[in-house]
Scaffold this motif. Structure first.
Motif, PDB file in Angstrom:
ATOM      1  N   ILE A 153       0.856  -1.192   0.000  1.00 28.78           N
ATOM      2  CA  ILE A 153       0.000   0.000   0.000  1.00 28.78           C
ATOM      3  C   ILE A 153       0.886   1.234   0.000  1.00 28.78           C
ATOM      4  CG2 ILE A 153      -1.765   1.299   1.259  1.00 28.78           C
ATOM      5  CD1 ILE A 153      -2.971  -1.236   2.126  1.00 28.78           C
ATOM      6  N   LYS A 154       0.634   2.134  -0.948  1.00 28.56           N
ATOM      7  CA  LYS A 154       1.438   3.350  -1.073  1.00 28.56           C
ATOM      8  C   LYS A 154       0.521   4.552  -1.295  1.00 28.56           C
ATOM      9  CE  LYS A 154       2.392   5.457  -4.589  1.00 28.56           C
ATOM     10  NZ  LYS A 154       2.699   5.987  -5.928  1.00 28.56           N
ATOM     11  N   ASN A 155       0.776   5.652  -0.617  1.00 26.20           N
ATOM     12  CA  ASN A 155       0.041   6.900  -0.826  1.00 26.20           C
ATOM     13  C   ASN A 155      -1.455   6.645  -0.949  1.00 26.20           C
ATOM     14  OD1 ASN A 155      -0.362   9.633  -1.282  1.00 26.20           O
ATOM     15  ND2 ASN A 155      -0.111   9.439  -3.500  1.00 26.20           N
ATOM     16  N   ALA A 156      -2.014   5.998   0.053  1.00 22.39           N
ATOM     17  CA  ALA A 156      -3.420   5.620  -0.021  1.00 22.39           C
ATOM     18  C   ALA A 156      -4.048   5.657   1.370  1.00 22.39           C
ATOM     19  CB  ALA A 156      -3.541   4.212  -0.600  1.00 22.39           C
ATOM     20  N   GLN A 157      -5.312   6.067   1.404  1.00 21.84           N
ATOM     21  CA  GLN A 157      -6.058   6.077   2.660  1.00 21.84           C
ATOM     22  C   GLN A 157      -6.971   4.857   2.665  1.00 21.84           C
ATOM     23  OE1 GLN A 157      -5.871   9.323   4.207  1.00 21.84           O
ATOM     24  NE2 GLN A 157      -4.679  10.069   2.467  1.00 21.84           N
ATOM     25  N   VAL A 158      -6.898   4.112   3.728  1.00 21.73           N
ATOM     26  CA  VAL A 158      -7.798   2.965   3.874  1.00 21.73           C
ATOM     27  C   VAL A 158      -8.698   3.289   5.069  1.00 21.73           C
ATOM     28  CG1 VAL A 158      -7.944   0.482   4.236  1.00 21.73           C
ATOM     29  CG2 VAL A 158      -6.002   1.441   2.970  1.00 21.73           C
ATOM     30  N   ALA A 159     -10.005   3.480   4.806  1.00 23.05           N
ATOM     31  CA  ALA A 159     -10.903   3.971   5.859  1.00 23.05           C
ATOM     32  C   ALA A 159     -11.311   2.855   6.811  1.00 23.05           C
ATOM     33  CB  ALA A 159     -12.128   4.634   5.230  1.00 23.05           C
ATOM     34  N   LYS A 160     -11.934   3.275   7.881  1.00 18.85           N
ATOM     35  CA  LYS A 160     -12.275   2.394   9.002  1.00 18.85           C
ATOM     36  C   LYS A 160     -12.910   1.070   8.570  1.00 18.85           C
ATOM     37  CE  LYS A 160     -14.631   2.327  13.288  1.00 18.85           C
ATOM     38  NZ  LYS A 160     -14.879   2.703  14.530  1.00 18.85           N
ATOM     39  N   GLY A 161     -12.370  -0.003   9.071  1.00 15.19           N
ATOM     40  CA  GLY A 161     -12.967  -1.319   8.864  1.00 15.19           C
ATOM     41  C   GLY A 161     -12.758  -1.919   7.486  1.00 15.19           C
ATOM     42  N   ALA A 162     -12.035  -1.239   6.615  1.00 17.08           N
ATOM     43  CA  ALA A 162     -11.819  -1.803   5.271  1.00 17.08           C
ATOM     44  C   ALA A 162     -10.787  -2.929   5.340  1.00 17.08           C
ATOM     45  CB  ALA A 162     -11.367  -0.717   4.308  1.00 17.08           C
ATOM     46  N   LYS A 163     -10.881  -3.854   4.354  1.00 13.63           N
ATOM     47  CA  LYS A 163      -9.986  -5.016   4.352  1.00 13.63           C
ATOM     48  C   LYS A 163      -9.303  -5.175   3.009  1.00 13.63           C
ATOM     49  CE  LYS A 163     -12.743  -7.600   7.626  1.00 13.63           C
ATOM     50  NZ  LYS A 163     -13.995  -8.356   7.672  1.00 13.63           N
ATOM     51  N   VAL A 164      -7.991  -5.357   3.055  1.00 13.28           N
ATOM     52  CA  VAL A 164      -7.201  -5.642   1.850  1.00 13.28           C
ATOM     53  C   VAL A 164      -6.331  -6.832   2.238  1.00 13.28           C
ATOM     54  CG1 VAL A 164      -5.697  -4.659   0.084  1.00 13.28           C
ATOM     55  CG2 VAL A 164      -7.058  -3.119   1.515  1.00 13.28           C
ATOM     56  N   ASN A 165      -6.836  -8.005   2.029  1.00 14.78           N
ATOM     57  CA  ASN A 165      -6.226  -9.137   2.732  1.00 14.78           C
ATOM     58  C   ASN A 165      -5.157  -9.938   2.004  1.00 14.78           C
ATOM     59  OD1 ASN A 165      -6.932  -9.075   5.400  1.00 14.78           O
ATOM     60  ND2 ASN A 165      -8.948  -9.953   5.025  1.00 14.78           N
ATOM     61  N   HIS A 166      -5.193  -9.955   0.656  1.00 15.43           N
ATOM     62  CA  HIS A 166      -4.242 -10.873   0.006  1.00 15.43           C
ATOM     63  C   HIS A 166      -3.717 -10.344  -1.316  1.00 15.43           C
ATOM     64  CE1 HIS A 166      -7.085 -13.552   2.267  1.00 15.43           C
ATOM     65  NE2 HIS A 166      -7.984 -12.886   1.576  1.00 15.43           N
ATOM     66  N   LEU A 167      -2.401 -10.421  -1.529  1.00 13.03           N
ATOM     67  CA  LEU A 167      -1.798 -10.326  -2.868  1.00 13.03           C
ATOM     68  C   LEU A 167      -2.264  -9.122  -3.678  1.00 13.03           C
ATOM     69  CD1 LEU A 167      -2.501 -14.069  -3.652  1.00 13.03           C
ATOM     70  CD2 LEU A 167      -0.243 -13.112  -3.238  1.00 13.03           C
ATOM     71  N   THR A 168      -2.150  -7.948  -3.116  1.00 15.46           N
ATOM     72  CA  THR A 168      -2.769  -6.775  -3.739  1.00 15.46           C
ATOM     73  C   THR A 168      -1.836  -5.586  -3.755  1.00 15.46           C
ATOM     74  OG1 THR A 168      -5.008  -7.478  -3.244  1.00 15.46           O
ATOM     75  CG2 THR A 168      -4.662  -5.106  -3.354  1.00 15.46           C
ATOM     76  N   TYR A 169      -1.958  -4.757  -4.813  1.00 17.28           N
ATOM     77  CA  TYR A 169      -1.250  -3.473  -4.828  1.00 17.28           C
ATOM     78  C   TYR A 169      -2.261  -2.334  -4.810  1.00 17.28           C
ATOM     79  CZ  TYR A 169       1.239   0.643  -6.290  1.00 17.28           C
ATOM     80  OH  TYR A 169       1.737   1.914  -6.330  1.00 17.28           O
ATOM     81  N   ILE A 170      -2.178  -1.505  -3.797  1.00 17.32           N
ATOM     82  CA  ILE A 170      -3.026  -0.315  -3.694  1.00 17.32           C
ATOM     83  C   ILE A 170      -2.102   0.895  -3.676  1.00 17.32           C
ATOM     84  CG2 ILE A 170      -4.651   0.947  -2.217  1.00 17.32           C
ATOM     85  CD1 ILE A 170      -5.901  -1.578  -3.344  1.00 17.32           C
TER      86      ILE A 170
END
Ligand code: UD1
Ligand code: CA
Length: 455
Positions: free
Chosen positions: A333-350
């Protein structure tokens, strides 16, 4: 009484065997010079002057990057520590009060020690920071005393056998009234074994003028100067073990402390838990009650309470995780806001993205943020479900409550409550798999038969 800092950082550091100026080698992700500036800053100086010489442009840039209110001056030829301080004379003109001299290659002087030196100025005109040396053959300057009074400093090279046997050594840190310091330096000559202008000579000169000089002592570990790669590594190890212990005192659990690597500015809140082999680069702040799982790498990011990160996660600069978020394995995860309770669980580029509250980003999702020339943003609303292996080709906006089908390549904005499918439509050819397999099996058998015949 106001205080000013003069930080000497002009020297070569030839024993580092490096193209980089010695003071820019790093401990805990910050240059040695910045560590010295940080400890000096604890005295809230009126003015800070950094003396640069070897690699001056790089040294000045690093100093100003950390604090753009400081002044830098040049010492073009390295004619000794006394000469280096004199190079700061013009920059110090009009600076009231005391001047404290620090070395840019001596990163660990504690704020308490500097405060003790400042306090000693109430009874002594010149205050020198000394320490009892463990290795009697070490080539430090020796402090010659009579009772409590400091008579002079002799450099190792110039010292007699008796003087070399003195365990009390010079750290290099000196404090005096600024005007007095420069007036004493005007009288320093280079008539010594090195042909240099020694800052240390001001003590004897001060005593000749009837001024007083005193020693404040600290632990040798604080005065550790770095001259070689080996010393740099040892200093890093010492820094790490102190930083880990400080976090543990503050209520952070380190499951395997010796495997966690911290930066000079790492902040971690109470009741957070850090698993094995986690690396913190500069600029990380972690709130209370966070779990960072094994083998994660974090830099320039913020993680809020209740979040879980890793194992094997990478948070790069500008990653902002809100409360109760989940970032799982092999997620960057780079230069990104992940808001409350959000899930990014596997093998991902944000990257360059906003992810709304409670949204779930499926495995293998990629924000395609870069077109080779420009970076573009992906904005994902609240309660969105992004199906596995979705390519979000930025710039793109996904509305609240939307969904994407697995394997979609999303190139157009998705309105709220909408399911987007951006993938080839599937067709089933009944029985074709079986016919194909029969054909291939027969072909393979024919090849094997031919080979046997040839033998
Ligand atoms: C100095 C002291 C010595 C002390 C030791 C502690 C003098 C004469 N000697 O010796 O008593 O025990 O530190 O480590 O002061 N620098 C400049 N310009 C110069 C020379 C040095 O900026 O012309 C800077 C260096 O970058 C370094 C610091 O001053 O940060 C110390 O210089 P260094 O040459 O290492 O001094 P030492 O010989 O170790
Ligand atoms: Ca030195």
């Amino acid at each position: 009484m106001s205080i000013n800092l003069i930080i000497l950082a002009a020297g070569q550091g030839s024993r580092m065997n490096s193209d980089r100026p010695k003071v820019l080698h790093e401990i805990g992700g910050a240059p040695l010079l910045v560590h010295a500036m940080k400890s000096g800053a604890s005295l809230e100086p009126e003015k800070t002057v950094v003396v640069a010489g070897v690699g001056a442009e790089l040294v000045e840039a690093a100093a100003l990057e950390w604090n753009d209110e400081i002044t830098t001056v040049r010492q073009d030829e390295q004619n000794g520590t006394g000469h280096a301080v004199l190079c700061a004379k013009d920059a110090m003109a009009g600076a009231e009060g005391d001047a404290l001299v620090l070395y840019g290659d001596t990163p660990f002087i504690s704020p308490e020690t500097l405060a003790a030196m400042q306090a000693a100025r109430t009874y002594a005109d010149v205050v020198v920071l000394g320490f009892d040396v463990a290795d009697p053959t070490a080539r430090y300057g020796r402090l010659v005393t009579t009772g409590e009074a400091l008579d002079k400093i002799v450099e190792f090279k110039d010292a007699t056998e008796t003087e070399r046997a003195i365990p009390l050594c010079n750290s290099g840190v000196i404090c005096a009234d600024s005007a007095t310091l420069f007036s004493l330096l005007d009288d320093v000559t280079n008539d010594n074994a090195s042909g240099e202008y020694y800052l240390t000579d001001i003590v004897g000169l001060a005593r000749d003028r009837g001024l007083s000089a005193a020693v404040v002592k600290c632990d040798e570990a604080e005065t550790l100067g770095i001259n070689t790669r080996m010393e740099l590594a040892n200093a890093e190890a010492a820094f790490q073990s102190r930083a880990r212990a400080a976090l543990q005192d503050d209520g952070v659990t380190l499951v395997a402390p010796e495997t966690v690597h911290l930066a000079h500015d790492t902040v971690i809140g109470r009741d957070s838990l850090i698993e094995q082999n986690v690396v913190f680069g500069p600029g990380v702040s972690i709130e209370n009650g966070v779990r960072i799982r094994a083998f994660s790498h974090l830099e320039g990011c913020h993680v809020s309470s209740g979040a879980t990160v890793g194992p094997f996660a990478r948070l790069r600069p500008g990653a902002e995780l809100a409360e109760d978020t989940r970032v799982g394995n092999f997620v960057e995860i780079k230069n990104a806001q992940v808001a409350k309770g959000a899930k990014v669980n596997h093998l991902t580029y944000i990257g360059d993205a906003d992810i709304g509250a409670r949204s779930n980003i499926g495995a293998g999702t990629i924000t395609c943020n870069y077109d080779g020339y420009f970076k573009h943003r992906t904005v994902i609303g609240e309660d969105v479900f992004v199906g596995s292996n979705t390519m979000l080709v930025a710039p793109i906006t996904v509305g609240d409550n939307a969904m994407t089908g697995s394997g979609s390549v999303v190139t157009e904005d998705i309105p709220a409550d909408t399911l987007a499918l951006g993938r080839a439509k599937q067709t089933n050819k009944t029985g074709l798999a079986k016919r194909l397999k029969d054909k291939l099996r027969a072909a393979k058998a024919a090849v094997k038969k031919d080979l046997k015949k040839d033998k």
